[in-house]
Enzyme design. Structure first.
Site, short mmCIF file in Angstrom:
data_model
loop_
_atom_site.label_atom_id
_atom_site.label_comp_id
_atom_site.label_asym_id
_atom_site.label_seq_id
_atom_site.Cartn_x
_atom_site.Cartn_y
_atom_site.Cartn_z
N ASP A 79 17.39 -13.11 37.91
CA ASP A 79 17.30 -13.82 39.19
C ASP A 79 15.96 -14.56 39.14
OD1 ASP A 79 16.75 -14.61 41.75
OD2 ASP A 79 17.07 -12.65 42.68
N LYS A 102 12.65 -22.93 46.02
CA LYS A 102 11.29 -22.44 45.75
C LYS A 102 10.62 -23.41 44.76
CE LYS A 102 12.78 -17.92 47.26
NZ LYS A 102 13.00 -16.50 46.96
N ARG A 142 17.38 -25.56 50.80
CA ARG A 142 17.67 -24.11 50.88
C ARG A 142 19.05 -23.89 50.33
NH1 ARG A 142 13.74 -22.30 53.68
NH2 ARG A 142 13.88 -20.16 52.99
C1 LIG Z 1 13.76 -15.56 47.50
C2 LIG Z 1 14.50 -14.66 46.61
C3 LIG Z 1 15.85 -14.37 46.83
C4 LIG Z 1 16.57 -14.62 48.13
O1 LIG Z 1 16.79 -15.83 48.53
P1 LIG Z 1 17.28 -16.15 50.02
O2 LIG Z 1 17.64 -17.57 49.85
O3 LIG Z 1 16.13 -15.90 50.91
O4 LIG Z 1 18.46 -15.28 50.30
C5 LIG Z 1 16.52 -13.64 45.87
N1 LIG Z 1 15.90 -13.21 44.77
C6 LIG Z 1 14.60 -13.44 44.55
C7 LIG Z 1 13.96 -12.91 43.31
C8 LIG Z 1 13.85 -14.16 45.47
O5 LIG Z 1 12.56 -14.34 45.26
#
Ligand SMILES: *Cc1c(COP(=O)(O)O)cnc(C)c1O
Length: 415
Positions: free
Chosen positions: A199, A228, A234
């Site tokens: 992830d 990010k 998003r």
């Molecule tokens: C931010 C994040 C997510 C979750 O993402 P959302 O869009 O807030 O559901 C999942 N895994 C990791 C490692 C993250 O940093």
């Protein structure tokens, strides 16, 4: 930003959006999971594909009128495949959490054993935390970092995996400041016969740019958010090997979601297009340069940085220092009053609670997007430390905030 219709029709929401834009432009945004998207990405997000229903996949929809949406989704897929050298891409996950859920649904049975990093040492809620669906539906065994180095100990993970025999091992984190040796994870998974998943929500931009190792070509499945370091809307994507494509697509739809958000798919395509440009490589490199410079400057100001530095876009500051400093919550609040935004965060082997932990997490994706360079990090560090030292002193914090606003005027972004 042209919000002329909104201004006329709904002055309340218009005003709030203007205020939020002002906050974003006048403050130093250090939350490492955030970024500032381009005007083009913003425009795609606010466009008419939002009106469409398109359950299914390109060429196989459950609604008519999807020729154009098919083009948009196919282009998003094509660009994402190229960006990460992926065999198969699903661009429909609404966000990072549902993307992870879809992979688990595709490869695990309820109650199966999986392995992921502890939340308190850098993992995400969806990596098996007990309050999250992942911890409730599956038997997640959690690994952590080494107490001495505060880094991942691959040998310890291998030993744990041999003992627990997980069906899936997850790497990729939310608050881990170091490079991840994905090849080691692949080896561990092969040795114990586990599904190899990453992830890369936080570091996707760094992986896409080649600044960090890109696990996509040799992992079984990789999820990432698009908002990010990747600097898109998003949302999220799942990338996987061809042999898992059908199962994963089915897990997303109809397994978990209904209609995809087609305006977001369009914006993802725009962001992938931006990330494929040479400038994005420079951006990703600069994120890391700034992060290293900020860590150095923070240490120069007497702060302890977890693992003594960073390889990526983020770092953990040990603000508590075993009782000699202030708590993470106090630090977050002091910084907020000074117009500097971060989040309180546990540090490895934290003795305090997650509600008021021993540290804060800060990072450089946003300030790098705004054009800050290494030389500016000294100033940022000095604002942070000054605010922490003056926590509780409202007047001093107000004064710092004024200086922060003046400083930020040098780095304009949205008009
Ligand atoms: C931010 C994040 C997510 C979750 O993402 P959302 O869009 O807030 O559901 C999942 N895994 C990791 C490692 C993250 O940093």
């Amino acid at each position: 930003m042209h919000l002329d219709y909104l201004k006329k029709q709904d002055p309340d929401i218009f005003k709030s959006i203007q205020e939020e834009k002002k906050r974003q432009m006048e403050g130093i945004e250090l939350i490492p999971s955030e970024n500032l998207v381009s005007q083009a990405v913003l425009e795609a997000m606010g466009s008419v594909p939002t009106n469409k229903y398109s359950e299914g996949y390109p060429g196989k929809r459950y609604y008519g009128g999807n020729e154009v949406i098919d083009d948009i989704e196919e282009l998003a897929i094509k660009r994402c495949r190229k960006l990460f050298n992926a065999q198969h891409v699903n661009v429909q996950p609404l966000s990072g959490s549902p993307a992870n859920m879809a992979v688990y649904f595709a490869v695990l049975e309820l109650g199966d054993t999986a392995m992921g990093m502890k939340l308190t040492e850098g993992g995400h809620l969806t990596h098996g935390h007990k309050v999250n669906f992942s911890g409730k539906l599956y038997r997640f065994v959690q690994y952590g970092v080494d107490r001495e180095t505060e880094m991942i100990d691959y040998d310890a993970i291998l030993q744990q995996a041999k003992k627990e025999n997980p069906k899936l091992i997850l790497s990729g984190y939310t608050a881990y400041p170091r490079k991840i040796n994905f090849k080691e994870f692949r080896k561990i998974c092969d040795e114990v016969g586990a599904f190899c998943m990453a992830d890369i929500a936080h570091i996707a931009g760094l992986c896409a740019a080649g600044v960090h190792e890109n696990p996509v070509p040799y992992f079984d499945a990789v999820t990432t958010t698009t908002h990010k370091t990747l600097r898109g809307p998003r949302g999220a994507v799942i990338m996987c090997r061809e042999e898992f494509a059908e199962k994963i697509d089915k897990a997303v739809f109809p397994g978990l979601q209904g209609g995809p958000h087609d305006q977001t798919t369009a914006a993802k395509a725009v962001a992938f297009g931006e990330a494929l440009k040479p400038e994005f490589k420079n951006y990703a490199k600069q994120i890391v340069k700034n992060s290293k410079a900020l860590a150095e400057a923070m240490m120069g100001e007497g702060q302890r940085i977890v693992s003594n530095g960073t390889d990526n876009h983020l770092m953990l500051v040990d603000t508590w220092m075993n009782g000699k400093g202030i708590t993470g919550k106090q630090a977050e609040h002091a910084l907020e009053k000074a117009g500097i935004y971060c989040n309180k965060n546990t540090i490895p082997f934290d003795t305090r609670s997650p509600w008021d932990p021993s540290g804060i997490r800060i990072g450089t994706p946003v300030i790098t997007t705004r054009g800050m360079k290494e030389k500016d990090m000294k100033e940022v560090a000095s604002f942070i430390v000054k605010a922490m030292k003056n926590h509780g002193n409202e007047n001093a914090l107000k004064k710092i905030r004024k200086n922060v606003t003046v400083f930020c005027k040098n780095f304009p972004f949205y008009k």
